[in-house]
Design an enzyme around this catalytic site. Structure first.
Site, PDB file in Angstrom:
ATOM      1  N   GLU A 212      -1.125   3.697   1.050  1.00 54.74           N
ATOM      2  CA  GLU A 212      -2.505   3.377   0.755  1.00 54.74           C
ATOM      3  C   GLU A 212      -2.278   1.981  -0.028  1.00 54.74           C
ATOM      4  O   GLU A 212      -2.082   2.283  -1.077  1.00 54.74           O
ATOM      5  CB  GLU A 212      -3.273   4.394   0.052  1.00 54.74           C
ATOM      6  CG  GLU A 212      -3.863   5.638   0.885  1.00 54.74           C
ATOM      7  CD  GLU A 212      -4.880   5.324   1.679  1.00 54.74           C
ATOM      8  OE1 GLU A 212      -5.755   4.387   1.664  1.00 54.74           O
ATOM      9  OE2 GLU A 212      -5.113   5.877   2.763  1.00 54.74           O
ATOM     10  N   CYS A 246      -8.770  -1.666  -5.667  1.00 54.41           N
ATOM     11  CA  CYS A 246      -8.116  -2.046  -4.458  1.00 54.41           C
ATOM     12  C   CYS A 246      -9.132  -2.693  -3.472  1.00 54.41           C
ATOM     13  O   CYS A 246      -9.125  -3.276  -2.568  1.00 54.41           O
ATOM     14  CB  CYS A 246      -7.292  -0.900  -3.658  1.00 54.41           C
ATOM     15  SG  CYS A 246      -8.241   0.526  -3.446  1.00 54.41           S
TER      16      CYS A 246
HETATM   17  P1  NAD Z   1       1.617   1.050  -9.775  1.00 53.30           P
HETATM   18  O1  NAD Z   1       2.569  -0.204 -10.461  1.00 53.30           O
HETATM   19  O2  NAD Z   1       0.933   1.961 -10.538  1.00 53.30           O
HETATM   20  O3  NAD Z   1       2.849   1.594  -8.856  1.00 53.30           O
HETATM   21  C1  NAD Z   1       2.426   2.683  -7.814  1.00 53.30           C
HETATM   22  C2  NAD Z   1       3.358   3.859  -8.111  1.00 53.30           C
HETATM   23  O4  NAD Z   1       4.448   3.232  -7.364  1.00 53.30           O
HETATM   24  C3  NAD Z   1       3.602   4.232  -9.542  1.00 53.30           C
HETATM   25  O5  NAD Z   1       3.553   5.478  -9.623  1.00 53.30           O
HETATM   26  C4  NAD Z   1       4.997   3.794  -9.859  1.00 53.30           C
HETATM   27  O6  NAD Z   1       5.768   4.503 -10.420  1.00 53.30           O
HETATM   28  C5  NAD Z   1       5.744   3.895  -8.377  1.00 53.30           C
HETATM   29  N1  NAD Z   1       6.726   2.855  -7.928  1.00 53.30           N
HETATM   30  C6  NAD Z   1       6.995   1.732  -8.565  1.00 53.30           C
HETATM   31  N2  NAD Z   1       8.159   1.261  -8.262  1.00 53.30           N
HETATM   32  C7  NAD Z   1       8.515   2.149  -7.275  1.00 53.30           C
HETATM   33  C8  NAD Z   1       9.693   2.039  -6.177  1.00 53.30           C
HETATM   34  N3  NAD Z   1      10.589   1.065  -6.371  1.00 53.30           N
HETATM   35  N4  NAD Z   1       9.684   3.266  -5.275  1.00 53.30           N
HETATM   36  C9  NAD Z   1       8.816   3.925  -5.361  1.00 53.30           C
HETATM   37  N5  NAD Z   1       7.778   4.176  -6.358  1.00 53.30           N
HETATM   38  C10 NAD Z   1       7.421   3.080  -7.104  1.00 53.30           C
HETATM   39  O7  NAD Z   1       0.374   0.314  -8.838  1.00 53.30           O
HETATM   40  P2  NAD Z   1       0.749  -0.988  -8.153  1.00 53.30           P
HETATM   41  O8  NAD Z   1       1.775  -1.030  -7.277  1.00 53.30           O
HETATM   42  O9  NAD Z   1       0.506  -2.042  -9.361  1.00 53.30           O
HETATM   43  O10 NAD Z   1      -0.853  -0.679  -7.555  1.00 53.30           O
HETATM   44  C11 NAD Z   1      -1.570  -1.581  -7.292  1.00 53.30           C
HETATM   45  C12 NAD Z   1      -1.776  -1.814  -5.935  1.00 53.30           C
HETATM   46  O11 NAD Z   1      -2.197  -0.771  -5.342  1.00 53.30           O
HETATM   47  C13 NAD Z   1      -2.783  -2.958  -5.414  1.00 53.30           C
HETATM   48  O12 NAD Z   1      -2.300  -3.745  -4.546  1.00 53.30           O
HETATM   49  C14 NAD Z   1      -3.936  -2.142  -5.158  1.00 53.30           C
HETATM   50  O13 NAD Z   1      -4.783  -2.678  -4.311  1.00 53.30           O
HETATM   51  C15 NAD Z   1      -3.110  -1.126  -4.591  1.00 53.30           C
HETATM   52  N6  NAD Z   1      -4.010   0.255  -4.214  1.00 53.30           N
HETATM   53  C16 NAD Z   1      -4.506   0.567  -3.246  1.00 53.30           C
HETATM   54  C17 NAD Z   1      -5.335   1.739  -3.038  1.00 53.30           C
HETATM   55  C18 NAD Z   1      -5.847   2.466  -1.940  1.00 53.30           C
HETATM   56  O14 NAD Z   1      -6.444   3.448  -1.890  1.00 53.30           O
HETATM   57  N7  NAD Z   1      -5.499   1.823  -0.766  1.00 53.30           N
HETATM   58  C19 NAD Z   1      -5.778   2.385  -4.237  1.00 53.30           C
HETATM   59  C20 NAD Z   1      -5.493   1.565  -5.478  1.00 53.30           C
HETATM   60  C21 NAD Z   1      -4.617   0.569  -5.618  1.00 53.30           C
END
Ligand code: NAD
Length: 469
Positions: A212, A246
């Site tokens: 997602e 998102c």
């Molecule tokens: P984040 O930094 O919270 O990361 C998400 C998760 O990934 C965290 O739990 C983090 O610990 C983990 N993570 C970080 N590095 C990792 C790695 N190398 N390997 C595995 N896991 C790892 O969140 P983010 O990535 O900044 O999220 C924002 C993005 O998420 C935006 O692009 C947003 O659009 C998207 N998003 C999508 C949805 C959806 O439902 N499609 C919902 C919310 C956010």
């Protein structure tokens, strides 16, 4: 060499799954009810935790986190029995007597990795689907919403079956460590870049997954629309959670004849919702951390904002901001904004707007304000996005009856309601045959007479002839 089950928690969960405890309908229902109790009894603590993470109001937390999740639980409880039913299939005469059916079966032990922007929802909505489908689950909340992460970890153990659900808190290294383990399904919410890393980690164990992800969601405002209503809805959806959604409209494409009116109406809506100084509004959240604040400030430096633009690093405050004069090649159009900056681009013909949308990677959603049904039809037909919402924003993802997910760079797979149950289940086929008759036809030695008979049987397949033998 790959590791397998080094975490003691994982060994417990695997043992629980193997005992078949989680497959019982009653167990699934009891866990969903227990999760609901957690959301009711700890509602105030949850609202405080989310507020401490990014100053979100309690009402917004109810609408987008606890309230949404409670509805999802109620929907799952209402339909669970029918979702779990087996499907009978017809069995050709030559295989009779026999019975064939398939049933949704849980994968086993699943990993749910959540993002920070809806820190409870993005962990617990997949958990509802995973439990409804009869799985055990490990949850890894985002470290960027530490207060919510800790209430998930501390709270759930008191409500859910510890043999089947565990929460592991931590940052990137913990997430990477978890991905070294073998899970039966991975459900990841987060950015495109990390989604790719998660997918390659999943490939090492051939683990199926859902991603997602995000993207730049466009919002088209056609000349045939009620600009005041469109403006209010766009402003609400964009500045909810300070743009850290998102599904937020990333940029607006407005017909040139309505641009001035839309800009004016959006400014009025900002003042109506958040007052003359949004910094003082209890309903306007802050940017989650310094890194995201700086990223957004850099984007802002390229423009003289049409409205808003005030920032305060101390509070990580960025005012609701409208940008004009943006072109598809501007820096702000090169990646998802994920903050309270809203570029507005005027277009002359719908084709031009659709071309701009197509020049950007696949978005999670496309929004359209238009009362012209031809325009609505054209936009839906030309769209390649996870969803389309016409004359409103975000609400297509609030319906438990609509699958929610992305396509291409915004991810793949879907959840919410039955789609979530199906995501966490696979179709297990069962064929029950009688031991007799047991004709020699299928066994060697294959004489030429047998072969010609078998050929007639096989080639009749799919034409209905098989039923005649
Ligand atoms: P984040 O930094 O919270 O990361 C998400 C998760 O990934 C965290 O739990 C983090 O610990 C983990 N993570 C970080 N590095 C990792 C790695 N190398 N390997 C595995 N896991 C790892 O969140 P983010 O990535 O900044 O999220 C924002 C993005 O998420 C935006 O692009 C947003 O659009 C998207 N998003 C999508 C949805 C959806 O439902 N499609 C919902 C919310 C956010």
């Amino acid at each position: 060499m790959q590791k397998d089950q080094v975490l003691p928690e994982l060994a417990v969960l695997r043992e629980t799954f193997q005992q078949g405890i989680t497959k019982e309908l009653k167990w699934r229902q009891s866990q969903l009810l227990a999760l609901d109790t957690f959301l009711v009894e700890r509602e105030r603590d949850i609202a405080d935790a989310v507020h401490d993470d990014f100053r979100k109001s309690a009402v917004e937390t109810f609408l987008t986190e606890t309230g949404y999740l409670r509805g999802e639980i109620r929907f799952a409880l209402k339909h669970l029995k029918s979702w779990t039913k087996s499907q009978r299939v017809s069995v050709p005469l030559i295989y009779q007597p026999a019975k064939g059916y398939y049933s949704p079966a849980p994968y086993g032990v699943v990993l749910i990795i959540g993002a920070w922007n809806y820190p409870l929802n993005l962990c617990l909505a997949p958990l509802i689907s995973a439990l409804a489908a009869g799985n055990c689950a490990v949850i890894k909340p985002s470290e960027h919403a530490p207060h919510t992460s800790s209430i998930i970890a501390e709270g759930l153990v008191h409500y859910l079956d510890r043999r089947a659900v565990c929460v592991i808190e931590g940052g990137v290294e913990v997430a990477k460590g978890l991905l070294e383990e073998r899970f039966d399904y991975i459900f990841y919410t987060g950015s495109y870049a990390i989604g790719r890393e998660v997918m390659s980690a999943a490939a090492r164990h051939l683990t199926p997954l859902t991603l997602e992800l995000g993207g730049k969601c466009p919002c088209i405002v056609d000349q045939n629309s009620d600009i005041r209503v469109a403006a209010r809805r766009i402003v609400w959806a964009k500045f909810l959670n300070a743009g850290q959604t998102c599904l937020a409209p990333d940029y607006v494409l407005v017909h040139e004849t309505r641009e001035a009116e839309l800009l004016r109406s959006m400014q009025e809506a900002i003042t109506d919702f958040y007052g003359d100084d949004p910094r003082l509004s209890p309903d306007y959240p802050r940017i989650v951390n310094d890194q995201h604040f700086r990223r957004l400030e850099t984007l802002l430096n390229d423009f003289a904002p049409w409205s808003g633009g005030e920032t305060d690093i101390e509070e990580r405050y960025i005012a609701p901001t409208i940008l004009r004069g943006v072109t598809p090649t501007s820096e702000v159009m090169q990646s998802e904004i994920f903050g309270p900056l809203l570029p507005v681009i005027a277009y002359k013909a719908l084709e031009e707007a659709l071309d701009i949308i197509q020049s950007v990677k696949e978005p999670l959603a496309i929004y359209l304000f238009s009362s012209d049904s031809d325009v609505q039809e054209r936009v839906v037909r030309h769209s390649r996005s996870g969803g389309v919402c016409i004359n409103d924003l975000l609400f297509h993802a609030a319906l438990y009856t609509l699958p929610f997910g992305g396509i291409g760079s915004s991810g793949f797979g879907a959840y919410h309601g039955k789609a979530g149950f199906e995501t966490f289940s696979f179709k297990q086929s069962v064929l029950k045959r009688a031991l007799y008759p047991d004709p020699a036809l299928r066994y060697p030695p294959y004489s030429s007479r047998k072969i010609s008979f078998l050929r007639r049987l096989v080639l009749g397949w799919g034409t209905g002839q098989l039923f005649l033998y």
